[in-house]
Motif scaffolding. Structure first.
Motif, PDB file in Angstrom:
ATOM      1  N   THR A  97      -5.728   6.355  -8.087  1.00 13.33           N
ATOM      2  CA  THR A  97      -6.569   6.952  -7.056  1.00 13.33           C
ATOM      3  C   THR A  97      -6.575   6.093  -5.801  1.00 13.33           C
ATOM      4  OG1 THR A  97      -8.569   5.800  -7.796  1.00 13.33           O
ATOM      5  CG2 THR A  97      -8.077   7.939  -8.825  1.00 13.33           C
ATOM      6  N   PHE A  98      -7.041   6.695  -4.724  1.00 13.49           N
ATOM      7  CA  PHE A  98      -7.160   5.965  -3.465  1.00 13.49           C
ATOM      8  C   PHE A  98      -8.117   4.798  -3.637  1.00 13.49           C
ATOM      9  CE2 PHE A  98      -8.702   5.503   0.954  1.00 13.49           C
ATOM     10  CZ  PHE A  98      -7.491   5.311   1.569  1.00 13.49           C
ATOM     11  N   ARG A  99      -9.224   5.032  -4.327  1.00 19.69           N
ATOM     12  CA  ARG A  99     -10.189   3.958  -4.589  1.00 19.69           C
ATOM     13  C   ARG A  99      -9.558   2.863  -5.446  1.00 19.69           C
ATOM     14  NH1 ARG A  99     -15.339   3.535  -3.645  1.00 19.69           N
ATOM     15  NH2 ARG A  99     -15.612   5.741  -3.210  1.00 19.69           N
ATOM     16  N   GLY A 100      -8.725   3.245  -6.399  1.00 21.12           N
ATOM     17  CA  GLY A 100      -8.024   2.265  -7.225  1.00 21.12           C
ATOM     18  C   GLY A 100      -7.082   1.399  -6.411  1.00 21.12           C
ATOM     19  N   ILE A 101      -6.428   2.019  -5.437  1.00 19.59           N
ATOM     20  CA  ILE A 101      -5.534   1.262  -4.545  1.00 19.59           C
ATOM     21  C   ILE A 101      -6.344   0.272  -3.721  1.00 19.59           C
ATOM     22  CG2 ILE A 101      -3.996   1.433  -2.540  1.00 19.59           C
ATOM     23  CD1 ILE A 101      -3.083   4.152  -3.674  1.00 19.59           C
ATOM     24  N   ILE A 102      -7.479   0.719  -3.187  1.00 15.47           N
ATOM     25  CA  ILE A 102      -8.322  -0.160  -2.374  1.00 15.47           C
ATOM     26  C   ILE A 102      -8.745  -1.384  -3.178  1.00 15.47           C
ATOM     27  CG2 ILE A 102     -10.589  -0.370  -1.267  1.00 15.47           C
ATOM     28  CD1 ILE A 102     -10.249   2.567  -0.394  1.00 15.47           C
ATOM     29  N   TRP A 103      -9.242  -1.156  -4.396  1.00 17.77           N
ATOM     30  CA  TRP A 103      -9.707  -2.291  -5.209  1.00 17.77           C
ATOM     31  C   TRP A 103      -8.553  -3.193  -5.634  1.00 17.77           C
ATOM     32  CZ3 TRP A 103     -14.230  -4.186  -4.988  1.00 17.77           C
ATOM     33  CH2 TRP A 103     -15.295  -3.365  -4.662  1.00 17.77           C
ATOM     34  N   ARG A 104      -7.396  -2.614  -5.926  1.00 17.68           N
ATOM     35  CA  ARG A 104      -6.237  -3.423  -6.300  1.00 17.68           C
ATOM     36  C   ARG A 104      -5.802  -4.308  -5.125  1.00 17.68           C
ATOM     37  NH1 ARG A 104      -2.275  -4.380 -10.367  1.00 17.68           N
ATOM     38  NH2 ARG A 104      -1.099  -6.045  -9.376  1.00 17.68           N
ATOM     39  N   ARG A 150     -14.484  -7.219   6.979  1.00 14.32           N
ATOM     40  CA  ARG A 150     -15.186  -7.217   5.696  1.00 14.32           C
ATOM     41  C   ARG A 150     -15.478  -5.825   5.174  1.00 14.32           C
ATOM     42  NH1 ARG A 150     -19.693  -9.747   8.717  1.00 14.32           N
ATOM     43  NH2 ARG A 150     -20.919  -8.021   9.486  1.00 14.32           N
ATOM     44  N   HIS A 151     -15.526  -4.827   6.027  1.00 11.13           N
ATOM     45  CA  HIS A 151     -15.785  -3.457   5.581  1.00 11.13           C
ATOM     46  C   HIS A 151     -14.522  -2.614   5.622  1.00 11.13           C
ATOM     47  CE1 HIS A 151     -20.000  -4.383   5.536  1.00 11.13           C
ATOM     48  NE2 HIS A 151     -19.975  -4.739   6.806  1.00 11.13           N
ATOM     49  N   MET A 152     -13.376  -3.276   5.617  1.00 12.00           N
ATOM     50  CA  MET A 152     -12.127  -2.564   5.782  1.00 12.00           C
ATOM     51  C   MET A 152     -11.081  -3.160   4.843  1.00 12.00           C
ATOM     52  SD  MET A 152     -10.011  -2.247   9.335  1.00 12.00           S
ATOM     53  CE  MET A 152      -9.807  -3.979   9.604  1.00 12.00           C
ATOM     54  N   ALA A 153     -10.305  -2.300   4.231  1.00  8.01           N
ATOM     55  CA  ALA A 153      -9.159  -2.738   3.442  1.00  8.01           C
ATOM     56  C   ALA A 153      -7.924  -2.136   4.085  1.00  8.01           C
ATOM     57  CB  ALA A 153      -9.288  -2.281   1.993  1.00  8.01           C
ATOM     58  N   VAL A 154      -6.770  -2.662   3.731  1.00  3.57           N
ATOM     59  CA  VAL A 154      -5.533  -2.140   4.301  1.00  3.57           C
ATOM     60  C   VAL A 154      -5.393  -0.669   3.978  1.00  3.57           C
ATOM     61  CG1 VAL A 154      -3.033  -2.320   4.248  1.00  3.57           C
ATOM     62  CG2 VAL A 154      -4.411  -4.372   4.226  1.00  3.57           C
ATOM     63  N   ALA A 155      -5.844  -0.262   2.795  1.00  3.42           N
ATOM     64  CA  ALA A 155      -5.693   1.123   2.374  1.00  3.42           C
ATOM     65  C   ALA A 155      -6.714   2.048   3.029  1.00  3.42           C
ATOM     66  CB  ALA A 155      -5.827   1.222   0.851  1.00  3.42           C
ATOM     67  N   ASP A 156      -7.708   1.499   3.713  1.00  2.03           N
ATOM     68  CA  ASP A 156      -8.686   2.342   4.401  1.00  2.03           C
ATOM     69  C   ASP A 156      -8.010   3.057   5.559  1.00  2.03           C
ATOM     70  OD1 ASP A 156     -10.635   1.456   2.718  1.00  2.03           O
ATOM     71  OD2 ASP A 156     -11.451  -0.020   4.116  1.00  2.03           O
ATOM     72  N   VAL A 157      -8.384   4.290   5.743  1.00  2.00           N
ATOM     73  CA  VAL A 157      -7.835   5.068   6.836  1.00  2.00           C
ATOM     74  C   VAL A 157      -8.667   4.801   8.077  1.00  2.00           C
ATOM     75  CG1 VAL A 157      -7.316   7.382   7.657  1.00  2.00           C
ATOM     76  CG2 VAL A 157      -7.050   6.827   5.242  1.00  2.00           C
ATOM     77  N   VAL A 199       0.823  -1.213   0.000  1.00  2.00           N
ATOM     78  CA  VAL A 199       0.000   0.000   0.000  1.00  2.00           C
ATOM     79  C   VAL A 199       0.855   1.261   0.000  1.00  2.00           C
ATOM     80  CG1 VAL A 199      -1.665   1.316   1.347  1.00  2.00           C
ATOM     81  CG2 VAL A 199      -1.936  -1.123   1.104  1.00  2.00           C
ATOM     82  N   PHE A 200       1.897   1.272   0.805  1.00  2.79           N
ATOM     83  CA  PHE A 200       2.722   2.472   0.895  1.00  2.79           C
ATOM     84  C   PHE A 200       3.411   2.795  -0.428  1.00  2.79           C
ATOM     85  CE2 PHE A 200       2.698   0.892   5.355  1.00  2.79           C
ATOM     86  CZ  PHE A 200       1.871   1.888   5.853  1.00  2.79           C
ATOM     87  N   ALA A 201       3.875   1.776  -1.125  1.00  5.21           N
ATOM     88  CA  ALA A 201       4.493   1.991  -2.433  1.00  5.21           C
ATOM     89  C   ALA A 201       3.455   2.481  -3.438  1.00  5.21           C
ATOM     90  CB  ALA A 201       5.148   0.705  -2.924  1.00  5.21           C
ATOM     91  N   MET A 202       2.238   1.958  -3.362  1.00  6.83           N
ATOM     92  CA  MET A 202       1.193   2.390  -4.299  1.00  6.83           C
ATOM     93  C   MET A 202       0.738   3.816  -4.007  1.00  6.83           C
ATOM     94  SD  MET A 202      -1.048  -1.017  -4.959  1.00  6.83           S
ATOM     95  CE  MET A 202      -1.815  -0.379  -6.433  1.00  6.83           C
ATOM     96  N   LEU A 203       0.731   4.223  -2.748  1.00  5.83           N
ATOM     97  CA  LEU A 203       0.338   5.593  -2.410  1.00  5.83           C
ATOM     98  C   LEU A 203       1.322   6.624  -2.956  1.00  5.83           C
ATOM     99  CD1 LEU A 203      -0.872   5.131   1.275  1.00  5.83           C
ATOM    100  CD2 LEU A 203      -2.273   5.801  -0.681  1.00  5.83           C
ATOM    101  N   GLN A 204       2.548   6.213  -3.204  1.00  4.24           N
ATOM    102  CA  GLN A 204       3.555   7.133  -3.731  1.00  4.24           C
ATOM    103  C   GLN A 204       3.507   7.250  -5.248  1.00  4.24           C
ATOM    104  OE1 GLN A 204       7.224   5.673  -2.101  1.00  4.24           O
ATOM    105  NE2 GLN A 204       6.717   6.335  -0.028  1.00  4.24           N
ATOM    106  N   ARG A 205       2.734   6.387  -5.903  1.00  6.57           N
ATOM    107  CA  ARG A 205       2.626   6.433  -7.363  1.00  6.57           C
ATOM    108  C   ARG A 205       1.641   7.517  -7.795  1.00  6.57           C
ATOM    109  NH1 ARG A 205       2.158   0.236  -9.532  1.00  6.57           N
ATOM    110  NH2 ARG A 205       4.259  -0.394  -8.965  1.00  6.57           N
ATOM    111  N   GLU A 206       1.973   8.183  -8.859  1.00  5.27           N
ATOM    112  CA  GLU A 206       1.045   9.157  -9.425  1.00  5.27           C
ATOM    113  C   GLU A 206       0.142   8.446 -10.420  1.00  5.27           C
ATOM    114  OE1 GLU A 206       2.805  12.688 -10.950  1.00  5.27           O
ATOM    115  OE2 GLU A 206       4.139  12.903  -9.241  1.00  5.27           O
ATOM    116  N   GLY A 207      -1.065   8.944 -10.566  1.00  3.31           N
ATOM    117  CA  GLY A 207      -1.968   8.391 -11.552  1.00  3.31           C
ATOM    118  C   GLY A 207      -2.865   7.277 -11.049  1.00  3.31           C
TER     119      GLY A 207
END
Length: 137
Positions: A40-47, A112-119, A30-38
């Motif tokens: 979205t936060f929602r895209g990270i969650i689904w990935r 079930r209502h939480m992903a690692v990328a959720d704050v 997650v941390f590596a994906m948050l540093q990527r441009e292009g």
């Protein structure tokens, strides 16, 4: 505690391992994906949810292989002793399936209502997601 390890630390470890093994299939942590441009936060969650499902399937296949190997070994040992393997294997399979289902239900029920990328931080007793959605209106 244990829940924090299972829902945060373990997924980070699994992400790192799986991404090193198959970078085309699994995304980075997650941390590596948050540093990527292009992306979205929602895209990270689904990935990450897709990655978690693939990791669950991978681990299930590995554990299934281990169970199959144990079954073959147990069957061979029981045949040498002249015991009936059918009842022992049936019991072992049911016990393993029940334990795996109980573990999965316990983890799924809590996350079930939480992903690692959720704050998960809170602001004035409300989650950041609630604050963002109510303040945006």
């Amino acid at each position: 505690g244990t829940l924090g390890f299972l829902t945060f630390v373990l997924p980070l470890i699994l992400d790192s391992i799986c991404h090193k093994i198959a970078p085309r299939v699994f995304g980075p942590n997650v941390f590596a994906m948050l540093q990527r441009e292009g992306i979205t936060f929602r895209g990270i969650i689904w990935r990450k949810r897709k990655d978690a499902l693939l990791q669950f399937v991978l681990i299930s296949v590995v554990l299934g292989g281990i169970l199959s190997a144990a079954t073959v070994t147990l069957r061979a040992a029981l045949s040498m002793l002249g015991a009936s393997p059918r009842q022992v294997l049936k019991f072992a399979g049911i016990a393993f399936a029940a334990a795996a289902a109980a573990f999965a239900y316990r983890i799924w029920g809590r996350t079930r209502h939480m992903a690692v990328a959720d704050v998960l931080a809170t602001t004035k007793g409300r989650s950041v997601v609630e604050v963002a959605t109510t303040d945006a209106k």
